[in-house]
Design an enzyme around this catalytic site. Structure first.
Site, PDB file in Angstrom:
ATOM      1  N   HIS A 264      -7.745   9.526  -1.647  1.00 30.48           N
ATOM      2  CA  HIS A 264      -7.045   9.550  -0.183  1.00 30.48           C
ATOM      3  C   HIS A 264      -7.681  10.061   1.035  1.00 30.48           C
ATOM      4  CE1 HIS A 264      -2.616   9.222   1.324  1.00 30.48           C
ATOM      5  NE2 HIS A 264      -3.432   8.971   2.138  1.00 30.48           N
TER       6      HIS A 264
ATOM      7  N   ASP B 190       0.796  -1.357   0.040  1.00 33.37           N
ATOM      8  CA  ASP B 190      -0.026  -0.111   0.009  1.00 33.37           C
ATOM      9  C   ASP B 190       0.917   1.314   0.043  1.00 33.37           C
ATOM     10  OD1 ASP B 190      -2.581   1.344   0.844  1.00 33.37           O
ATOM     11  OD2 ASP B 190      -1.485   2.061   2.090  1.00 33.37           O
TER      12      ASP B 190
ATOM     13  N   TYR C 152       3.203   9.828  -0.634  1.00 33.95           N
ATOM     14  CA  TYR C 152       4.343   9.357  -0.038  1.00 33.95           C
ATOM     15  C   TYR C 152       5.547   9.549  -0.841  1.00 33.95           C
ATOM     16  CZ  TYR C 152       0.399   6.469   2.657  1.00 33.95           C
ATOM     17  OH  TYR C 152      -0.551   6.206   3.245  1.00 33.95           O
TER      18      TYR C 152
ATOM     19  N   LYS D 187      -3.150   5.889  -3.848  1.00 39.36           N
ATOM     20  CA  LYS D 187      -4.148   6.982  -3.740  1.00 39.36           C
ATOM     21  C   LYS D 187      -3.876   8.395  -4.466  1.00 39.36           C
ATOM     22  CE  LYS D 187      -3.737   4.745   1.192  1.00 39.36           C
ATOM     23  NZ  LYS D 187      -1.988   4.650   0.902  1.00 39.36           N
TER      24      LYS D 187
END
Length: 280
Positions: A112, A45, A50, A77
């Site tokens: 998200h 994930d 990120y 996401k």
């Protein structure tokens, strides 16, 4: 009892491994994902924010080129500020191209958060639906959505219902209303922060149950999540902890253990992340 090979079959038809591996704030996502895949994890994930989508894809490609067999389930996401339709289309296209560079495709693409507001949330969802229709991604879902947000999609008559809602869930923040709604609607609950970012390690209840089963506190928390029917996403950059966190299938918490952990719920006050589920 679930095993490391257990999956949820999503409404889209995709098989999603129950136990996932998270990479939020990973110090070395490439190395950590390689370790996780070596240890048997088959579900990674990540997210655009990120900034490690490519590292995750590179790890999967490395694994496949070095004898790895079977499918790896990949999730990413896009955040609320990417939700106007034009930005969302560009974001999805960029992430799809990143995965394609490594011969991969995103199995699950999530919104998200709900912070874009009702209209832009729906616009973004339509973009994801179109990407599924074109075969660019396999399944879609949401993260940090409340039952109110999910009900908006239902009333709008979306073509594809969310397969997943990824929310903060652990004994101190159980978000029971959202969980109950998701179960009624057939939406899989993914649990992020299942290890509470180590902030509750010294909790006496957790320590007592850990000692009782001769398991780590992290293994107890992951086991609690699994037994509630969630898809936990533990994160670590330490090889020994990555290994430990998947060794949760040789014991079971009894009714007393589960009741004691369930009693720790502090509602929203127990959240340790941003948890924007109340954003309208």
């Amino acid at each position: 009892m679930t095993t490391l090979e257990s999956v949820f079959t999503l409404k889209s038809g995709c098989d999603m491994p129950v136990l996932g591996f998270g990479v939020y704030q990973s110090t070395d996502a490439l190395s950590s994902c390689k370790t996780a895949l070596k240890e048997g994890y088959r579900h990674i994930d990540t997210a655009r924010v990120y900034k490690n989508e490519e590292a995750c894809c590179a790890a999967v490609k490395f694994w496949k080129e070095n004898g790895g067999t079977g499918d790896i389930f990949l999730t990413t996401k896009l955040v609320g500020r990417e939700c106007p339709a034009d930005k969302c289309k560009a974001a999805v296209e960029q992430s799809v191209e990143r995965a394609a560079k490594y011969g991969l495709k995103w199995d699950l693409f999530l919104l998200h958060d709900p912070t874009a507001g009702p209209e832009k949330r729906l616009e973004a969802w339509r973009v994801l639906e179109d990407a599924v229709a074109r075969g660019e991604i396999r399944a879609i879902g949401v993260s940090n959505f409340s039952d109110i947000h999910l009900e908006e999609f239902k009333k709008a008559g979306v073509k594809i219902k969310p397969d997943v809602n990824q929310i903060e869930v652990h004994p101190w923040c159980q978000q029971r209303g959202i969980v109950e709604y998701c179960k009624r609607e057939g939406i899989v609950v993914q649990a992020y922060c299942p290890l509470v970012r180590t902030q509750r390690v010294d909790d006496p209840v957790l320590q007592a149950i850990s000692k009782k089963h001769n398991k780590t506190w992290a293994q107890v928390l992951i086991r609690w999540s699994l037994q509630h029917g969630f898809s936990p996403l533990p994160k670590s950059d330490h090889p020994e902890r990555i290994r430990e966190n998947r060794e949760v299938y040789n014991f079971k918490l009894d009714k007393e253990d589960m009741a004691e952990l369930d009693a720790l719920d502090e509602g929203r006050d127990g959240a340790i992340s941003w948890n924007p589920t109340r954003h309208m």
